[in-house]
Structures are given as structure tokens and as C-alpha cells.
Design a protein around this motif. Sequence first.
Motif, PDB file in Angstrom:
ATOM      1  N   ASN A  64      50.751  46.191  42.538  1.00  0.00           N
ATOM      2  CA  ASN A  64      49.999  45.603  41.418  1.00  0.00           C
ATOM      3  C   ASN A  64      48.495  45.740  41.593  1.00  0.00           C
ATOM      4  OD1 ASN A  64      52.160  44.894  39.829  1.00  0.00           O
ATOM      5  ND2 ASN A  64      52.220  42.764  40.468  1.00  0.00           N
ATOM      6  N   THR A  65      48.074  46.891  42.026  1.00  0.00           N
ATOM      7  CA  THR A  65      46.636  47.163  42.160  1.00  0.00           C
ATOM      8  C   THR A  65      46.088  47.697  40.837  1.00  0.00           C
ATOM      9  OG1 THR A  65      46.681  47.580  44.535  1.00  0.00           O
ATOM     10  CG2 THR A  65      44.928  48.655  43.287  1.00  0.00           C
ATOM     11  N   PRO A  66      45.012  47.105  40.316  1.00  0.00           N
ATOM     12  CA  PRO A  66      44.453  47.547  39.028  1.00  0.00           C
ATOM     13  C   PRO A  66      43.567  48.788  39.184  1.00  0.00           C
ATOM     14  CG  PRO A  66      43.204  45.682  39.849  1.00  0.00           C
ATOM     15  CD  PRO A  66      44.321  45.896  40.831  1.00  0.00           C
ATOM     16  N   HIS A  67      44.200  49.931  39.393  1.00  0.00           N
ATOM     17  CA  HIS A  67      43.435  51.172  39.573  1.00  0.00           C
ATOM     18  C   HIS A  67      42.574  51.488  38.345  1.00  0.00           C
ATOM     19  CE1 HIS A  67      45.784  52.109  43.184  1.00  0.00           C
ATOM     20  NE2 HIS A  67      46.860  51.771  42.502  1.00  0.00           N
ATOM     21  N   GLY A  68      43.017  51.033  37.196  1.00  0.00           N
ATOM     22  CA  GLY A  68      42.254  51.245  35.973  1.00  0.00           C
ATOM     23  C   GLY A  68      41.494  50.010  35.539  1.00  0.00           C
ATOM     24  N   GLY A  69      41.370  49.043  36.438  1.00  0.00           N
ATOM     25  CA  GLY A  69      40.643  47.827  36.109  1.00  0.00           C
ATOM     26  C   GLY A  69      41.530  46.775  35.462  1.00  0.00           C
ATOM     27  N   SER A  70      40.935  45.654  35.136  1.00  0.00           N
ATOM     28  CA  SER A  70      41.664  44.513  34.583  1.00  0.00           C
ATOM     29  C   SER A  70      40.996  44.007  33.311  1.00  0.00           C
ATOM     30  CB  SER A  70      41.721  43.379  35.620  1.00  0.00           C
ATOM     31  OG  SER A  70      42.098  42.171  35.028  1.00  0.00           O
ATOM     32  N   VAL A  71      41.817  43.786  32.294  1.00  0.00           N
ATOM     33  CA  VAL A  71      41.285  43.219  31.057  1.00  0.00           C
ATOM     34  C   VAL A  71      40.737  41.817  31.313  1.00  0.00           C
ATOM     35  CG1 VAL A  71      41.886  42.492  28.729  1.00  0.00           C
ATOM     36  CG2 VAL A  71      42.841  44.600  29.645  1.00  0.00           C
ATOM     37  N   LEU A  72      41.399  41.049  32.185  1.00  0.00           N
ATOM     38  CA  LEU A  72      40.928  39.702  32.500  1.00  0.00           C
ATOM     39  C   LEU A  72      39.521  39.739  33.088  1.00  0.00           C
ATOM     40  CD1 LEU A  72      41.588  36.665  32.649  1.00  0.00           C
ATOM     41  CD2 LEU A  72      42.424  37.056  34.974  1.00  0.00           C
ATOM     42  N   ALA A  73      39.242  40.759  33.913  1.00  0.00           N
ATOM     43  CA  ALA A  73      37.909  40.878  34.504  1.00  0.00           C
ATOM     44  C   ALA A  73      36.853  41.096  33.425  1.00  0.00           C
ATOM     45  CB  ALA A  73      37.880  42.022  35.507  1.00  0.00           C
ATOM     46  N   PRO A 101      33.746  36.592  42.516  1.00  0.00           N
ATOM     47  CA  PRO A 101      32.851  37.728  42.721  1.00  0.00           C
ATOM     48  C   PRO A 101      33.487  39.074  42.385  1.00  0.00           C
ATOM     49  CG  PRO A 101      33.698  36.943  44.812  1.00  0.00           C
ATOM     50  CD  PRO A 101      34.133  35.947  43.778  1.00  0.00           C
ATOM     51  N   TYR A 102      34.803  39.072  42.198  1.00  0.00           N
ATOM     52  CA  TYR A 102      35.535  40.312  41.970  1.00  0.00           C
ATOM     53  C   TYR A 102      35.451  40.811  40.532  1.00  0.00           C
ATOM     54  CZ  TYR A 102      38.327  36.134  41.283  1.00  0.00           C
ATOM     55  OH  TYR A 102      38.731  34.867  40.951  1.00  0.00           O
ATOM     56  N   TYR A 103      34.977  39.994  39.592  1.00  0.00           N
ATOM     57  CA  TYR A 103      35.044  40.359  38.182  1.00  0.00           C
ATOM     58  C   TYR A 103      34.357  41.685  37.867  1.00  0.00           C
ATOM     59  CZ  TYR A 103      37.301  36.230  36.145  1.00  0.00           C
ATOM     60  OH  TYR A 103      38.201  35.272  35.768  1.00  0.00           O
ATOM     61  N   CYS A 104      33.154  41.871  38.339  1.00  0.00           N
ATOM     62  CA  CYS A 104      32.418  43.086  37.970  1.00  0.00           C
ATOM     63  C   CYS A 104      33.111  44.338  38.500  1.00  0.00           C
ATOM     64  CB  CYS A 104      30.982  43.006  38.483  1.00  0.00           C
ATOM     65  SG  CYS A 104      29.989  41.759  37.613  1.00  0.00           S
ATOM     66  N   ASP A 105      33.567  44.288  39.740  1.00  0.00           N
ATOM     67  CA  ASP A 105      34.229  45.456  40.329  1.00  0.00           C
ATOM     68  C   ASP A 105      35.563  45.769  39.671  1.00  0.00           C
ATOM     69  OD1 ASP A 105      32.361  46.319  42.213  1.00  0.00           O
ATOM     70  OD2 ASP A 105      33.028  44.873  43.707  1.00  0.00           O
ATOM     71  N   LEU A 106      36.181  44.770  39.024  1.00  0.00           N
ATOM     72  CA  LEU A 106      37.497  44.978  38.430  1.00  0.00           C
ATOM     73  C   LEU A 106      37.459  45.234  36.928  1.00  0.00           C
ATOM     74  CD1 LEU A 106      39.759  42.413  40.336  1.00  0.00           C
ATOM     75  CD2 LEU A 106      39.567  44.886  40.656  1.00  0.00           C
ATOM     76  N   THR A 107      36.274  45.348  36.338  1.00  0.00           N
ATOM     77  CA  THR A 107      36.232  45.753  34.935  1.00  0.00           C
ATOM     78  C   THR A 107      36.790  47.168  34.838  1.00  0.00           C
ATOM     79  OG1 THR A 107      33.962  46.556  35.211  1.00  0.00           O
ATOM     80  CG2 THR A 107      34.246  44.308  34.361  1.00  0.00           C
ATOM     81  N   PRO A 108      37.432  47.523  33.713  1.00  0.00           N
ATOM     82  CA  PRO A 108      38.036  48.848  33.601  1.00  0.00           C
ATOM     83  C   PRO A 108      37.090  49.999  33.926  1.00  0.00           C
ATOM     84  CG  PRO A 108      38.824  47.455  31.831  1.00  0.00           C
ATOM     85  CD  PRO A 108      37.768  46.653  32.557  1.00  0.00           C
ATOM     86  N   ALA A 109      35.865  49.934  33.422  1.00  0.00           N
ATOM     87  CA  ALA A 109      34.930  51.035  33.655  1.00  0.00           C
ATOM     88  C   ALA A 109      34.578  51.169  35.139  1.00  0.00           C
ATOM     89  CB  ALA A 109      33.660  50.830  32.829  1.00  0.00           C
ATOM     90  N   VAL A 119      53.165  50.524  43.133  1.00  0.00           N
ATOM     91  CA  VAL A 119      54.167  49.737  42.417  1.00  0.00           C
ATOM     92  C   VAL A 119      53.399  48.744  41.558  1.00  0.00           C
ATOM     93  CG1 VAL A 119      56.127  48.175  42.603  1.00  0.00           C
ATOM     94  CG2 VAL A 119      55.807  49.980  44.315  1.00  0.00           C
ATOM     95  N   ALA A 120      53.588  48.784  40.242  1.00  0.00           N
ATOM     96  CA  ALA A 120      52.737  47.953  39.393  1.00  0.00           C
ATOM     97  C   ALA A 120      53.404  47.653  38.062  1.00  0.00           C
ATOM     98  CB  ALA A 120      51.395  48.637  39.154  1.00  0.00           C
ATOM     99  N   THR A 121      52.863  46.649  37.395  1.00  0.00           N
ATOM    100  CA  THR A 121      53.205  46.360  36.008  1.00  0.00           C
ATOM    101  C   THR A 121      51.922  46.423  35.199  1.00  0.00           C
ATOM    102  OG1 THR A 121      52.877  43.987  36.369  1.00  0.00           O
ATOM    103  CG2 THR A 121      55.109  44.841  36.646  1.00  0.00           C
ATOM    104  N   ASP A 122      52.049  46.636  33.918  1.00  0.00           N
ATOM    105  CA  ASP A 122      50.872  46.737  33.057  1.00  0.00           C
ATOM    106  C   ASP A 122      51.085  45.884  31.812  1.00  0.00           C
ATOM    107  OD1 ASP A 122      48.623  47.388  31.672  1.00  0.00           O
ATOM    108  OD2 ASP A 122      49.016  49.537  31.544  1.00  0.00           O
ATOM    109  N   ALA A 123      50.319  44.805  31.712  1.00  0.00           N
ATOM    110  CA  ALA A 123      50.456  43.926  30.548  1.00  0.00           C
ATOM    111  C   ALA A 123      49.822  44.520  29.303  1.00  0.00           C
ATOM    112  CB  ALA A 123      49.835  42.565  30.856  1.00  0.00           C
ATOM    113  N   ASP A 124      48.894  45.474  29.478  1.00  0.00           N
ATOM    114  CA  ASP A 124      48.221  46.084  28.327  1.00  0.00           C
ATOM    115  C   ASP A 124      49.089  47.231  27.801  1.00  0.00           C
ATOM    116  OD1 ASP A 124      46.407  46.938  26.443  1.00  0.00           O
ATOM    117  OD2 ASP A 124      45.137  48.006  27.868  1.00  0.00           O
ATOM    118  N   CYS A 125      50.181  46.870  27.140  1.00  0.00           N
ATOM    119  CA  CYS A 125      51.165  47.870  26.722  1.00  0.00           C
ATOM    120  C   CYS A 125      50.592  48.905  25.755  1.00  0.00           C
ATOM    121  CB  CYS A 125      52.360  47.189  26.069  1.00  0.00           C
ATOM    122  SG  CYS A 125      53.106  45.914  27.098  1.00  0.00           S
TER     123      CYS A 125
END
Length: 233
Positions: free
Chosen positions: A139-148, A178-186, A206-212
Motif C-alpha cells: 500500500n505504498t502511494p507511488h503516485g501520491g495520495s489524494v488525502l495528502a 509532515p508527510y503531506y507535501c511529499d505525498l501529494t500526487p505531483a 501490493v496495493a489498493t487504489d480508492a481513486d477508481c
Amino acid sequence: IGAKFEASSPVVMVHGIRSSGAAFANFKAGLEAEKVKANDNSIALADPVAPDPIPPGCPDIPYNNTLQSNVDQLRGLVPAIAERFGSETLHFVTHSKGGLDTRGFLSSTVASPIQVQVGTMRGQPVKRDLEGRSLVTLNTPHGGSVLAKYGVEARQLSWLQATRAGVNVAAAKGFEGPYYCDLTPARASAFVASTTLPNGVQAASVATDADCSGDQQISGGASCGAGRSESSD
């Protein structure tokens, strides 16, 4: 006369945000039940101290640069683990942002190799360059996180304003870190693009993606199949 044999490289576990190595307690127990005794979940990464007040957006301050901070911490912590097992090669199992941190750590060893002592010969230390054998990300957000993304927006809002802005922004306000900026999608995507795993490192995710729908938004209207919406996943 000597004996030569192949042994499994130790498994090192790296946790994600708001967590610690204790999160891998069950995983570690599972490894040991399978006779994989060479494993370690001792790593505990420290977050930078939050400024008061936390500035809006993502200014270039230590608080907003946790990827580099965690890479530096891993460069200090991992060698001791390798030396404890007497192995210059390691497997990594990681969770959430720990996958990005570990990717950055492994990438850093390409330009700046780390030597570890794996034994002695005739009273002299035997040293080898530290190497990764594999990287498994859970569940690593390689493409970032919408929550971030929502989290960064929420930094400029009061609690009342965040609540009025919607459930996503309010939830992000409550998980400020402190993780928010680094985890933004961009930013997360740029980090992955700028880092390269060393040759020989096998990677699996191994991951799931809520942003279908892939629109970088979480909404109740987008379907994830089986009657589930993005907001429920």
C-alpha cells in the motif's frame, strides 16, 4: 578445506506514517514460524518537529521534506542491522510511505555506496558494499495520495472552515503531519521518477487504489465495482 553455502538474506521491515516497526509484529512472527530467523523490525523513523504555526502550503522547510530526512535516517540505521547479521545483502518489506523512503534509500546507495562489516579475516575487518536484493511495498502511494492533497489545502483553514469544506478536507485536517507535501500526487510521482533502484533489486508492490476513476478526487459518485464507491473504499 572450507564449506560454501547459500543463505537467505535478512529481511528488514520499514514502517509508514504515524507508525513504527511494531506494526510488523505479526509479519515478523510469520517469518519466524517459517524459520526465517534473520529479520528485523527495529527501525523507527522520527518525524521532524512541527513549526508553530504550521505554514500554509509546502514551503521548503525541514517539516515538509520527510523523504530526504527518512532516507538519511535509513542510511544511519540500516548498516547496523546488516552488520548484526553479518550480511551485506538485505531484503526490504515496507508499508505505505516507508516504501518511498526505502526506494530513496536504495537509490542513494548507487551514487553513495555504504560499506558494512560482514566479518573478520586474520583479525582484520571484512567489508562489503551494502546491497538490496528485493523491495516489497505494501500500500505504498507511488503516485501520491489524494488525502495528502486535501491535507495541504487544509493547512490554511481553521477547524471550522475545514469542516465546512467537506468530509475529506476535515479528515485531512485531523491527520496533519509532515508527510503531506511529499505525498501529494505531483511530488510523490516526481520522487519516484527521480529515483532508480540499483541493478539486481527485484521489486513488487501490493496495493489498493480508492481513486477508481483516476481523477485524483475521492467522491461517492465514482464506482469501484461490486456496488462500492470511492468514498467507501
